[in-house]
Design a protein around this motif. Sequence first.
Motif, PDB file in Angstrom:
ATOM      1  N   LEU A  39      61.909 -95.239  31.777  1.00 28.02           N
ATOM      2  CA  LEU A  39      60.739 -94.476  31.349  1.00 28.02           C
ATOM      3  C   LEU A  39      60.200 -93.613  32.489  1.00 28.02           C
ATOM      4  CD1 LEU A  39      58.821 -93.825  29.061  1.00 28.02           C
ATOM      5  CD2 LEU A  39      57.427 -95.804  29.769  1.00 28.02           C
ATOM      6  N   ARG A  40      60.205 -94.144  33.716  1.00 29.67           N
ATOM      7  CA  ARG A  40      59.758 -93.362  34.881  1.00 29.67           C
ATOM      8  C   ARG A  40      60.622 -92.116  35.057  1.00 29.67           C
ATOM      9  NH1 ARG A  40      58.549 -98.090  37.341  1.00 29.67           N
ATOM     10  NH2 ARG A  40      60.591 -98.315  38.304  1.00 29.67           N
ATOM     11  N   ARG A  41      61.930 -92.284  34.954  1.00 28.26           N
ATOM     12  CA  ARG A  41      62.839 -91.147  35.092  1.00 28.26           C
ATOM     13  C   ARG A  41      62.614 -90.134  33.963  1.00 28.26           C
ATOM     14  NH1 ARG A  41      67.950 -91.303  38.041  1.00 28.26           N
ATOM     15  NH2 ARG A  41      67.960 -93.086  39.443  1.00 28.26           N
ATOM     16  N   LEU A  42      62.426 -90.635  32.759  1.00 28.88           N
ATOM     17  CA  LEU A  42      62.174 -89.757  31.623  1.00 28.88           C
ATOM     18  C   LEU A  42      60.904 -88.942  31.849  1.00 28.88           C
ATOM     19  CD1 LEU A  42      62.789 -88.750  28.785  1.00 28.88           C
ATOM     20  CD2 LEU A  42      61.639 -90.791  27.899  1.00 28.88           C
ATOM     21  N   LYS A  43      59.840 -89.588  32.272  1.00 34.26           N
ATOM     22  CA  LYS A  43      58.572 -88.883  32.538  1.00 34.26           C
ATOM     23  C   LYS A  43      58.745 -87.876  33.668  1.00 34.26           C
ATOM     24  CE  LYS A  43      56.179 -90.886  29.389  1.00 34.26           C
ATOM     25  NZ  LYS A  43      55.935 -90.143  28.166  1.00 34.26           N
ATOM     26  N   GLN A  44      59.548 -88.203  34.677  1.00 33.65           N
ATOM     27  CA  GLN A  44      59.808 -87.278  35.773  1.00 33.65           C
ATOM     28  C   GLN A  44      60.574 -86.052  35.273  1.00 33.65           C
ATOM     29  OE1 GLN A  44      61.706 -88.976  39.218  1.00 33.65           O
ATOM     30  NE2 GLN A  44      61.823 -87.015  40.277  1.00 33.65           N
ATOM     31  N   LEU A  45      61.574 -86.275  34.419  1.00 27.95           N
ATOM     32  CA  LEU A  45      62.335 -85.158  33.852  1.00 27.95           C
ATOM     33  C   LEU A  45      61.434 -84.253  33.007  1.00 27.95           C
ATOM     34  CD1 LEU A  45      65.587 -87.081  32.866  1.00 27.95           C
ATOM     35  CD2 LEU A  45      65.395 -85.314  34.640  1.00 27.95           C
ATOM     36  N   GLU A  46      60.514 -84.845  32.278  1.00 25.19           N
ATOM     37  CA  GLU A  46      59.557 -84.062  31.500  1.00 25.19           C
ATOM     38  C   GLU A  46      58.595 -83.315  32.429  1.00 25.19           C
ATOM     39  OE1 GLU A  46      59.391 -87.033  27.608  1.00 25.19           O
ATOM     40  OE2 GLU A  46      57.808 -87.138  29.111  1.00 25.19           O
ATOM     41  N   GLY A  47      58.071 -84.012  33.417  1.00 29.47           N
ATOM     42  CA  GLY A  47      57.101 -83.421  34.341  1.00 29.47           C
ATOM     43  C   GLY A  47      57.667 -82.275  35.157  1.00 29.47           C
ATOM     44  N   GLU A  48      58.945 -82.359  35.484  1.00 29.32           N
ATOM     45  CA  GLU A  48      59.594 -81.306  36.269  1.00 29.32           C
ATOM     46  C   GLU A  48      60.084 -80.147  35.409  1.00 29.32           C
ATOM     47  OE1 GLU A  48      62.631 -83.373  38.446  1.00 29.32           O
ATOM     48  OE2 GLU A  48      61.233 -83.997  40.018  1.00 29.32           O
ATOM     49  N   GLY A  49      59.928 -80.259  34.097  1.00 26.01           N
ATOM     50  CA  GLY A  49      60.339 -79.169  33.224  1.00 26.01           C
ATOM     51  C   GLY A  49      61.813 -79.161  32.886  1.00 26.01           C
ATOM     52  N   VAL A  50      62.540 -80.227  33.232  1.00 33.12           N
ATOM     53  CA  VAL A  50      63.944 -80.315  32.839  1.00 33.12           C
ATOM     54  C   VAL A  50      64.003 -80.513  31.323  1.00 33.12           C
ATOM     55  CG1 VAL A  50      66.105 -81.610  33.096  1.00 33.12           C
ATOM     56  CG2 VAL A  50      64.631 -81.226  35.092  1.00 33.12           C
ATOM     57  N   ILE A  51      63.171 -81.413  30.818  1.00 33.63           N
ATOM     58  CA  ILE A  51      62.989 -81.583  29.378  1.00 33.63           C
ATOM     59  C   ILE A  51      61.746 -80.783  29.024  1.00 33.63           C
ATOM     60  CG2 ILE A  51      62.467 -83.193  27.505  1.00 33.63           C
ATOM     61  CD1 ILE A  51      63.924 -85.352  29.166  1.00 33.63           C
ATOM     62  N   THR A  52      61.919 -79.774  28.200  1.00 32.09           N
ATOM     63  CA  THR A  52      60.802 -78.881  27.895  1.00 32.09           C
ATOM     64  C   THR A  52      60.063 -79.253  26.617  1.00 32.09           C
ATOM     65  OG1 THR A  52      62.281 -77.329  26.775  1.00 32.09           O
ATOM     66  CG2 THR A  52      61.836 -76.934  29.122  1.00 32.09           C
ATOM     67  N   ARG A  53      60.758 -79.867  25.645  1.00 32.69           N
ATOM     68  CA  ARG A  53      60.107 -80.269  24.398  1.00 32.69           C
ATOM     69  C   ARG A  53      61.094 -81.061  23.553  1.00 32.69           C
ATOM     70  NH1 ARG A  53      60.309 -74.201  22.206  1.00 32.69           N
ATOM     71  NH2 ARG A  53      62.474 -74.255  21.571  1.00 32.69           N
ATOM     72  N   TYR A  54      60.571 -81.665  22.495  1.00 31.67           N
ATOM     73  CA  TYR A  54      61.376 -82.393  21.527  1.00 31.67           C
ATOM     74  C   TYR A  54      61.208 -81.703  20.185  1.00 31.67           C
ATOM     75  CZ  TYR A  54      61.437 -85.973  25.128  1.00 31.67           C
ATOM     76  OH  TYR A  54      61.617 -86.643  26.310  1.00 31.67           O
ATOM     77  N   VAL A  55      62.311 -81.549  19.440  1.00 33.47           N
ATOM     78  CA  VAL A  55      62.266 -80.827  18.171  1.00 33.47           C
ATOM     79  C   VAL A  55      63.128 -81.523  17.129  1.00 33.47           C
ATOM     80  CG1 VAL A  55      61.898 -78.591  19.304  1.00 33.47           C
ATOM     81  CG2 VAL A  55      64.214 -79.310  18.749  1.00 33.47           C
ATOM     82  N   ALA A  56      62.908 -81.165  15.876  1.00 30.38           N
ATOM     83  CA  ALA A  56      63.798 -81.559  14.788  1.00 30.38           C
ATOM     84  C   ALA A  56      64.662 -80.360  14.460  1.00 30.38           C
ATOM     85  CB  ALA A  56      62.979 -81.970  13.562  1.00 30.38           C
ATOM     86  N   LEU A  57      65.945 -80.560  14.296  1.00 26.58           N
ATOM     87  CA  LEU A  57      66.855 -79.486  13.918  1.00 26.58           C
ATOM     88  C   LEU A  57      66.968 -79.463  12.396  1.00 26.58           C
ATOM     89  CD1 LEU A  57      69.650 -80.012  16.601  1.00 26.58           C
ATOM     90  CD2 LEU A  57      67.736 -78.407  16.646  1.00 26.58           C
ATOM     91  N   VAL A  58      66.675 -78.319  11.806  1.00 27.27           N
ATOM     92  CA  VAL A  58      66.641 -78.170  10.359  1.00 27.27           C
ATOM     93  C   VAL A  58      67.833 -77.320   9.925  1.00 27.27           C
ATOM     94  CG1 VAL A  58      65.283 -77.282   8.416  1.00 27.27           C
ATOM     95  CG2 VAL A  58      64.122 -78.332  10.384  1.00 27.27           C
ATOM     96  N   ASP A  59      68.514 -77.742   8.882  1.00 25.11           N
ATOM     97  CA  ASP A  59      69.629 -76.976   8.335  1.00 25.11           C
ATOM     98  C   ASP A  59      69.057 -75.747   7.627  1.00 25.11           C
ATOM     99  OD1 ASP A  59      71.720 -75.873   6.896  1.00 25.11           O
ATOM    100  OD2 ASP A  59      72.377 -77.781   6.040  1.00 25.11           O
ATOM    101  N   PRO A  60      69.335 -74.530   8.136  1.00 23.53           N
ATOM    102  CA  PRO A  60      68.738 -73.323   7.545  1.00 23.53           C
ATOM    103  C   PRO A  60      69.001 -73.155   6.054  1.00 23.53           C
ATOM    104  CG  PRO A  60      69.851 -72.784   9.599  1.00 23.53           C
ATOM    105  CD  PRO A  60      70.190 -74.202   9.268  1.00 23.53           C
ATOM    106  N   GLU A  61      70.210 -73.454   5.607  1.00 23.07           N
ATOM    107  CA  GLU A  61      70.543 -73.262   4.184  1.00 23.07           C
ATOM    108  C   GLU A  61      69.689 -74.136   3.278  1.00 23.07           C
ATOM    109  OE1 GLU A  61      74.216 -72.470   2.585  1.00 23.07           O
ATOM    110  OE2 GLU A  61      75.059 -71.600   4.404  1.00 23.07           O
ATOM    111  N   THR A  62      69.355 -75.338   3.723  1.00 25.92           N
ATOM    112  CA  THR A  62      68.582 -76.240   2.871  1.00 25.92           C
ATOM    113  C   THR A  62      67.141 -75.782   2.699  1.00 25.92           C
ATOM    114  OG1 THR A  62      67.899 -77.717   4.677  1.00 25.92           O
ATOM    115  CG2 THR A  62      69.994 -78.220   3.560  1.00 25.92           C
ATOM    116  N   VAL A  63      66.685 -74.858   3.538  1.00 28.27           N
ATOM    117  CA  VAL A  63      65.323 -74.318   3.402  1.00 28.27           C
ATOM    118  C   VAL A  63      65.362 -72.848   2.990  1.00 28.27           C
ATOM    119  CG1 VAL A  63      64.239 -76.007   4.927  1.00 28.27           C
ATOM    120  CG2 VAL A  63      65.136 -73.876   5.897  1.00 28.27           C
ATOM    121  N   GLY A  64      66.508 -72.423   2.440  1.00 23.84           N
ATOM    122  CA  GLY A  64      66.602 -71.086   1.871  1.00 23.84           C
ATOM    123  C   GLY A  64      66.870 -69.959   2.848  1.00 23.84           C
ATOM    124  N   LEU A  65      67.377 -70.273   4.032  1.00 25.64           N
ATOM    125  CA  LEU A  65      67.685 -69.234   5.018  1.00 25.64           C
ATOM    126  C   LEU A  65      69.196 -69.179   5.229  1.00 25.64           C
ATOM    127  CD1 LEU A  65      64.793 -70.003   7.527  1.00 25.64           C
ATOM    128  CD2 LEU A  65      64.919 -68.133   5.855  1.00 25.64           C
TER     129      LEU A  65
END
Length: 154
Positions: A39-65
Motif C-alpha cells: 500500500l505504501r508503494r501504491l500511494k507513492q506511485l500515485e503521489g509521484e504521478g506515475v499512476i494518474t487515475r483509475y478508470v473503467a473501460l467501456v466497449d464503445p459499440e455497446t453504448v452506440g459509438l
Amino acid sequence: MPSPLDSIDRRILDELQSDGRITNQELSERVGLSPSPCLRRLKQLEGEGVITRYVALVDPETVGLGVTAFVRVRLDQQDDRHLEAFETAIMQFPEVMECYLMTGEADYQLRLLVPSLGTFEDFLRNRLTRIEGVSQVTTSFALRPVVYRTKIPV
C-alpha cells in the motif's frame, strides 16, 4: 520527478493495469509483498504521478459509438496562437478521444468515436472545419480494431 521504478513497482503497475479494482491484499500477494509495504508503494506511485487515475473501460459499440474515425488536420499557420486556438477548441469536443500534435504532413491526428457517419459529417462540417486556422482535413474510418491496448509495457 518520480523516483526510479524497481521490479516490484513494475509488477504493481502491471497488475493494476490488468485489474484496477484488485484489492490491496490480492495485489500484495501477486507482487510478493505484505499488505502495508504494498500500500505504501501504491500511494507513492500515485503521489509521484506515475499512476494518474483509475478508470473503467467501456466497449464503445455497446453504448452506440460504433464508428471510429482517424482524422488528420492541417492548419494554415503553425504559430503558437493557431496551435493554442486549435487545441483549446478541440478539447471541447467529447467525440475526440485522442489528439496528437504531429510531425509530417498533418499538424494533428485525432481519434473520434461517433454513432454514425451522419454524426461524423455533422461534426466535420459544423464544428471541426469551423475552428479558426483549419485548412485541410483527411479522414480514414476503422473497419475493425486489430490491436487495442490500454496496458503500457512496464
